[in-house]
Scaffold this active site. Structure first.
Site, PDB file in Angstrom:
ATOM      1  N   GLU A 201       6.222 -10.651  14.392  1.00 19.76           N
ATOM      2  CA  GLU A 201       5.727 -11.278  15.619  1.00 19.76           C
ATOM      3  C   GLU A 201       5.997 -12.784  15.565  1.00 19.76           C
ATOM      4  O   GLU A 201       6.437 -13.395  16.532  1.00 19.76           O
ATOM      5  CB  GLU A 201       4.239 -10.983  15.771  1.00 19.76           C
ATOM      6  CG  GLU A 201       3.721 -11.306  17.149  1.00 19.76           C
ATOM      7  CD  GLU A 201       2.256 -10.950  17.296  1.00 19.76           C
ATOM      8  OE1 GLU A 201       1.675 -10.401  16.355  1.00 19.76           O
ATOM      9  OE2 GLU A 201       1.709 -11.264  18.375  1.00 19.76           O
TER      10      GLU A 201
ATOM     11  N   ARG B  75       0.826  -1.218   0.000  1.00 18.24           N
ATOM     12  CA  ARG B  75       0.000   0.000   0.000  1.00 18.24           C
ATOM     13  C   ARG B  75       0.851   1.255   0.000  1.00 18.24           C
ATOM     14  O   ARG B  75       0.394   2.319  -0.438  1.00 18.24           O
ATOM     15  CB  ARG B  75      -0.992  -0.044   1.167  1.00 18.24           C
ATOM     16  CG  ARG B  75      -2.061  -1.123   0.981  1.00 18.24           C
ATOM     17  CD  ARG B  75      -2.969  -1.240   2.181  1.00 18.24           C
ATOM     18  NE  ARG B  75      -2.282  -1.727   3.362  1.00 18.24           N
ATOM     19  CZ  ARG B  75      -2.097  -3.029   3.660  1.00 18.24           C
ATOM     20  NH1 ARG B  75      -2.571  -3.949   2.859  1.00 18.24           N
ATOM     21  NH2 ARG B  75      -1.455  -3.389   4.741  1.00 18.24           N
TER      22      ARG B  75
HETATM   23  P1  AMP Z   1       4.852  -2.706  11.492  1.00 13.49           P
HETATM   24  O1  AMP Z   1       6.092  -3.263  10.884  1.00 13.49           O
HETATM   25  O2  AMP Z   1       4.374  -3.466  12.685  1.00 13.49           O
HETATM   26  O3  AMP Z   1       4.932  -1.214  11.728  1.00 13.49           O
HETATM   27  O4  AMP Z   1       3.713  -2.947  10.431  1.00 13.49           O
HETATM   28  C1  AMP Z   1       3.606  -2.102   9.373  1.00 13.49           C
HETATM   29  C2  AMP Z   1       3.192  -2.815   8.113  1.00 13.49           C
HETATM   30  O5  AMP Z   1       2.172  -3.792   8.340  1.00 13.49           O
HETATM   31  C3  AMP Z   1       2.605  -1.813   7.178  1.00 13.49           C
HETATM   32  O6  AMP Z   1       3.071  -2.134   5.882  1.00 13.49           O
HETATM   33  C4  AMP Z   1       1.112  -1.974   7.298  1.00 13.49           C
HETATM   34  O7  AMP Z   1       0.524  -1.969   6.044  1.00 13.49           O
HETATM   35  C5  AMP Z   1       0.908  -3.320   7.954  1.00 13.49           C
HETATM   36  N1  AMP Z   1       0.092  -3.274   9.182  1.00 13.49           N
HETATM   37  C6  AMP Z   1       0.511  -3.575  10.430  1.00 13.49           C
HETATM   38  N2  AMP Z   1      -0.489  -3.485  11.322  1.00 13.49           N
HETATM   39  C7  AMP Z   1      -1.569  -3.102  10.620  1.00 13.49           C
HETATM   40  C8  AMP Z   1      -2.928  -2.828  10.977  1.00 13.49           C
HETATM   41  N3  AMP Z   1      -3.378  -2.941  12.234  1.00 13.49           N
HETATM   42  N4  AMP Z   1      -3.771  -2.453   9.997  1.00 13.49           N
HETATM   43  C9  AMP Z   1      -3.329  -2.330   8.725  1.00 13.49           C
HETATM   44  N5  AMP Z   1      -2.084  -2.583   8.326  1.00 13.49           N
HETATM   45  C10 AMP Z   1      -1.207  -2.968   9.261  1.00 13.49           C
END
Ligand code: AMP
Length: 178
Positions: A103, A66
């Protein structure tokens, strides 16, 4: 657009983000930006507001997938190019890769070859900043390639997850917070 109009437009964008409980796994509240992308006015707001944050950057880097959509739109508004940082196995020519912890398990991101010269100034874009692992890995990948990361911009920051702290000292911008 003045500040009040900008705030009103962003409030409208927030109203279009759809919360999907228990996706992709139980306990996760997924923030689905698809309705934002499908709405011409909201899509333009996101592109314009992100472009305004790109500052002195000379290229935008979008994170799969996205981040490609809103990053490319912002790049067009800002008059910049867009470089996609992709999940493993999608690029024919790879400059460098980074593997980081999720995770459960790990993920790998790849930087396309011959797109960013050392010294390039990049503004990194993704849709949601959650734990910050994806954005931090992308910034590390760029730094290893000699790219200066001017900042990171997300459409939505999930503040409780503390992702912003993992990106320090990279300046973090979010159009919306939840
Ligand atoms: P993070 O690495 O945990 O910051 O996760 C970020 C990536 O995962 C981004 O590319 C987001 O598109 C996706 N992502 C993680 N959590 C969510 C969420 N709750 N809703 C939508 N997309 C998420």
């Amino acid at each position: 657009m003045d500040d009040a109009e900008s705030a009103e437009a962003l409030t409208r964008v927030l109203g279009l983000i759809r919360d999907v409980p228990d996706y992709p796994s139980p306990g996760i509240l997924f923030r689905d930006i698809t309705p934002v992308l499908a709405d011409a006015e909201a899509f333009a707001t996101v592109a314009t507001e992100l472009a305004a944050l790109a500052g002195a950057a000379d290229v935008i880097v979008g994170i799969e997938a996205r981040g490609f959509l809103i990053g490319a739109a912002a790049a067009l508004v800002a008059g910049l190019g867009i470089v996609p940082v992709r999940k493993a196995g999608k690029l024919p020519l790879v400059a460098d890769s980074v593997t980081y912890e999720l995770e459960y398990g790990t993920a790998t991101l790849e930087l396309p070859a011959d797109t960013l010269a050392p010294g390039a100034r990049a503004f990194v874009v993704d849709d949601v900043l959650a734990t910050g692992g994806t954005a931090a890995a992308t910034c590390a990948l760029l730094a290893d390639a000699g790219v200066e990361v001017e900042g990171f911009g997300a459409l939505l920051e999930l503040t409780a997850l503390g992702g912003r702290d993992r990106l320090a000292p990279v300046p973090v911008h979010a159009l919306l917070r939840a």
